[in-house]
Write a protein that holds these residues in place. Structure first.
Motif, PDB file in Angstrom:
ATOM      1  N   ASP A 487       9.585  -7.893  -4.468  1.00 22.87           N
ATOM      2  CA  ASP A 487       8.280  -7.281  -4.731  1.00 22.87           C
ATOM      3  C   ASP A 487       7.310  -7.512  -3.581  1.00 22.87           C
ATOM      4  OD1 ASP A 487       9.508  -6.746  -7.081  1.00 22.87           O
ATOM      5  OD2 ASP A 487       7.985  -7.640  -8.376  1.00 22.87           O
ATOM      6  N   THR A 488       7.348  -8.711  -3.000  1.00 21.45           N
ATOM      7  CA  THR A 488       6.437  -9.015  -1.893  1.00 21.45           C
ATOM      8  C   THR A 488       6.673  -8.085  -0.710  1.00 21.45           C
ATOM      9  OG1 THR A 488       6.396 -11.350  -2.555  1.00 21.45           O
ATOM     10  CG2 THR A 488       5.674 -10.817  -0.314  1.00 21.45           C
ATOM     11  N   PHE A 489       7.933  -7.828  -0.413  1.00 23.49           N
ATOM     12  CA  PHE A 489       8.266  -6.916   0.691  1.00 23.49           C
ATOM     13  C   PHE A 489       7.699  -5.522   0.430  1.00 23.49           C
ATOM     14  CE2 PHE A 489      10.958 -10.276   1.932  1.00 23.49           C
ATOM     15  CZ  PHE A 489      11.463 -10.022   3.200  1.00 23.49           C
ATOM     16  N   LEU A 490       7.840  -5.046  -0.795  1.00 26.13           N
ATOM     17  CA  LEU A 490       7.343  -3.697  -1.111  1.00 26.13           C
ATOM     18  C   LEU A 490       5.825  -3.636  -1.039  1.00 26.13           C
ATOM     19  CD1 LEU A 490       9.680  -2.405  -3.966  1.00 26.13           C
ATOM     20  CD2 LEU A 490       9.999  -2.389  -1.496  1.00 26.13           C
ATOM     21  N   GLY A 494       3.619  -1.171   1.412  1.00 26.13           N
ATOM     22  CA  GLY A 494       2.536  -0.312   0.930  1.00 26.13           C
ATOM     23  C   GLY A 494       1.233  -0.553   1.664  1.00 26.13           C
ATOM     24  N   GLU A 495       0.933  -1.812   1.966  1.00 29.07           N
ATOM     25  CA  GLU A 495      -0.321  -2.138   2.643  1.00 29.07           C
ATOM     26  C   GLU A 495      -0.322  -1.721   4.103  1.00 29.07           C
ATOM     27  OE1 GLU A 495      -0.899  -6.278   2.108  1.00 29.07           O
ATOM     28  OE2 GLU A 495      -1.347  -6.139  -0.046  1.00 29.07           O
ATOM     29  N   GLU A 496       0.807  -1.960   4.799  1.00 28.64           N
ATOM     30  CA  GLU A 496       0.848  -1.718   6.241  1.00 28.64           C
ATOM     31  C   GLU A 496       1.224  -0.283   6.611  1.00 28.64           C
ATOM     32  OE1 GLU A 496      -0.096  -3.751   8.499  1.00 28.64           O
ATOM     33  OE2 GLU A 496      -0.284  -5.591   7.343  1.00 28.64           O
ATOM     34  N   ALA A 517       8.246   1.372  -8.622  1.00 28.09           N
ATOM     35  CA  ALA A 517       7.477   2.493  -9.155  1.00 28.09           C
ATOM     36  C   ALA A 517       6.073   2.530  -8.564  1.00 28.09           C
ATOM     37  CB  ALA A 517       7.414   2.394 -10.679  1.00 28.09           C
ATOM     38  N   GLU A 518       5.471   1.347  -8.371  1.00 24.34           N
ATOM     39  CA  GLU A 518       4.117   1.285  -7.805  1.00 24.34           C
ATOM     40  C   GLU A 518       4.092   1.824  -6.377  1.00 24.34           C
ATOM     41  OE1 GLU A 518       0.742  -2.078  -6.632  1.00 24.34           O
ATOM     42  OE2 GLU A 518       2.443  -2.619  -7.925  1.00 24.34           O
ATOM     43  N   LEU A 519       5.077   1.391  -5.565  1.00 25.25           N
ATOM     44  CA  LEU A 519       5.134   1.888  -4.183  1.00 25.25           C
ATOM     45  C   LEU A 519       5.475   3.367  -4.152  1.00 25.25           C
ATOM     46  CD1 LEU A 519       4.971   1.251  -1.177  1.00 25.25           C
ATOM     47  CD2 LEU A 519       7.393   0.612  -1.244  1.00 25.25           C
ATOM     48  N   ASP A 520       6.358   3.778  -5.043  1.00 26.84           N
ATOM     49  CA  ASP A 520       6.736   5.185  -5.089  1.00 26.84           C
ATOM     50  C   ASP A 520       5.548   6.060  -5.458  1.00 26.84           C
ATOM     51  OD1 ASP A 520       8.491   7.299  -4.841  1.00 26.84           O
ATOM     52  OD2 ASP A 520       9.138   7.220  -6.916  1.00 26.84           O
ATOM     53  N   GLN A 521       4.689   5.534  -6.328  1.00 23.88           N
ATOM     54  CA  GLN A 521       3.493   6.292  -6.717  1.00 23.88           C
ATOM     55  C   GLN A 521       2.526   6.426  -5.546  1.00 23.88           C
ATOM     56  OE1 GLN A 521       1.402   4.585 -10.040  1.00 23.88           O
ATOM     57  NE2 GLN A 521       0.185   6.414 -10.393  1.00 23.88           N
TER      58      GLN A 521
END
Length: 536
Positions: A487-490, A494-496, A517-521
């Motif tokens: 999760d930390t990697f994802l 998303g942030e960078e 799902a959060e990153l995909d969104q």
């Protein structure tokens, strides 16, 4: 605009057809007047199959309309109740509004659309006929009727159009149209009899025989591009055909059982013109002499020798003259065990022109006990270091690297990493080596990377953060078979890279469904399908 001469108008429309909205623009020109309409129609029907492949797949009505239009042309040829003036192409001395003058009780097309076709894509023609047959009421659905209609159109194009390019089979996947003996020979002899010079011929999966090549050599010697699957023709027949051509620019040979004479001798006959050479999945065990013919091709800029079998013992002897004498833009030896010395020589001789190097190794492990020996035999470190020393404009590099090559790759990245746009080095062999130093080097030295594959690598979270901070132009990222991804990697991705990344490929990771799902969104780019490769 009517004061413009016909050559200027034609050039203007040729510029329009390169645009994404070309179809809409050409339709607008159809409405201006008869002269503009003639030129627009000429562009619309020059290559109707491209639109079938990219636009008509989900629009069967379009394919039906296309075949209906061509059928009307066939009807105009056959009817005895019409008077047709010979069609003349618009030139400086001819008016484009004198294409066709017809009187008939039948519905006759305004233009002779069949004669306008310059690209004959046989599989697409057959698919369009199939769609037309399914969506025309009260039509005979028998296979014989379908083939007869297809053959009528095929013969009409060959006999009336100025065909410059022909695709007999798809190279990407085997097509399903029924091949009949004599089709290729009929096309070659008919075009030759009419004085039409074919420039592009893609035989793809077509089962070309020695007799087919003999007929082609006798009737078609002006080819600039030729692609063949050489499973049923001999090396001698292929070599004779290549030697018969006056100016080949691009040559692609696939699945040849023996290619000795072709590579060692025949290709040299095209030394003055050959620019691209593709040798795909061919047996090369009989090749023992230097490729002097290929080396003589001073214009050769692109060379693929991919998945060549039995090309290990003599590959250095065969390839070294080519490496020394040609100045390449891109080389691809994926699946072929080319010695590091050959790559080093290519890097040294091509220097500033070399842009793409793909040297993905073939599976060649001889057993667990001999894995270190195998790696030493396949070690490309010297070639990779030479790329760093000489290939100052290298933009793409692909190699499923070995642990023994990691230090050489870091050396290369330190020297030319700023030039790279695509770096694909994912490798199953790296799963046992801690590679944070290599991953960190990518982040430090490769600021312009847009596509990166580090699948199967073993690295720390800190090293990965270096990539995200340093490679902030990333659009495509492959992270297959990296269990450390969580999760930390994802969240970091998303942030960078939330504003730049377009495609993210994951498999065998530890991230939760919620984090994915959060990153995909946020990005709508994730592909979690399993990844299969001959090396993984």
């Amino acid at each position: 605009m009517d004061i413009l001469n016909i050559d200027v108008r034609r050039h203007m429309l040729s510029l329009f057809v390169e645009r994404d909205d070309a179809l809409c623009l050409l339709r607008q020109f159809l409405m201006l007047n008869r002269q503009w309409s003639a030129l627009a129609v000429e562009h619309l029907y020059k290559d109707p199959w491209t639109r079938w492949q990219h636009q008509f797949v989900n629009q069967p009505v379009r394919a039906k309309q296309l075949i209906d239009t061509f059928n009307k042309c066939l009807q105009s040829y056959e009817t005895n109740n019409s008077t047709t003036i010979a069609i003349d192409r618009p030139t400086r001395r001819s008016r484009p509004d004198t294409y066709l003058v017809t009187t008939s009780k039948f519905e006759i097309p305004l233009w002779d659309y069949v004669s306008m076709v310059k690209n004959l894509h046989v599989p697409a023609l057959y698919k369009c006929v199939e769609v037309w047959n399914r969506h025309t009421p009260n039509m005979d659905n028998s296979q014989e009727f379908l083939y007869r209609k297809f053959n009528e159109l095929f013969q009409a194009f060959v006999q009336k159009a100025q065909i410059k390019a022909c695709t007999f089979e798809e190279s990407a996947e085997k097509s399903s149209y029924p091949q009949r003996p004599g089709q290729l020979a009929f096309m070659a002899t008919s075009l030759h009899a009419r004085g039409v010079d074919l420039r592009y011929l893609n035989l793809g999966y077509f089962e070309c025989t020695d007799e087919d090549l003999r007929v082609l050599a006798a009737n078609c010697n002006q080819l600039e591009t030729f692609k063949i699957r050489a499973t049923r023709c001999s090396d001698e027949a292929l070599a004779n055909f290549i030697s018969s051509q006056k100016r080949l620019i691009k040559l692609k040979i696939r699945l040849a059982g023996d290619i000795k004479s072709t590579l060692e001798e025949a290709i040299g006959s095209q030394a003055a013109s050959l620019v691209k050479l593709r040798i795909i999945a061919c047996r090369m065990s009989s090749c023992s002499k230097p490729f002097i013919g290929i080396a003589a091709c001073k214009q050769l800029r692109s060379l693929y020798i991919r998945n060549a079998s039995d090309f290990t013992t003599n590959s250095s002897i065969s390839m070294m003259p080519v490496a020394r004498n040609c100045e390449f833009h891109n080389v691809d030896f994926s699946g072929t065990n080319i010695p590091a010395a050959v790559i080093a020589t290519i890097a040294e001789m091509s220097k500033l022109t070399l842009r793409k190097v793909h040297i993905k190794r073939a599976n060649y492990y001889v057993g667990e006990d001999d894995e270190l020996l195998t790696q030493q035999l396949l070690d490309m470190s010297a070639g990779i270091r030479a790329l760093g020393d000489h290939a100052k404009n290298l933009a793409e590099f692909e190699r499923n690297i070995l642990p023994i090559e990691a230090d050489a790759l870091i050396y290369m990245l330190r020297l030319i990493g700023h030039q790279l746009h695509r770096l694909e080095i994912g490798s199953n062999a790296m799963a046992s080596r801690e590679s944070s130093d290599l991953v960190t080097a990518i982040g430090c030295y490769c600021p312009n990377i847009t596509s990166l594959d580090i699948s199967c690598f073993l690295f720390s979270e800190g090293a990965f953060s270096e990539i995200l901070r340093g490679c902030n132009k990333l659009q495509t990222l492959y992270l297959h078979n990296i269990p450390i991804v969580n999760d930390t990697f994802l969240h970091m991705i998303g942030e960078e890279l939330g504003g730049t990344l377009k495609d993210l490929y994951l498999s065998n990771h530890r991230a939760s469904v919620e984090a994915v799902a959060e990153l995909d969104q946020i990005m709508d780019v994730i592909d979690e399908e399993g990844y299969e490769d001959e090396d993984y």
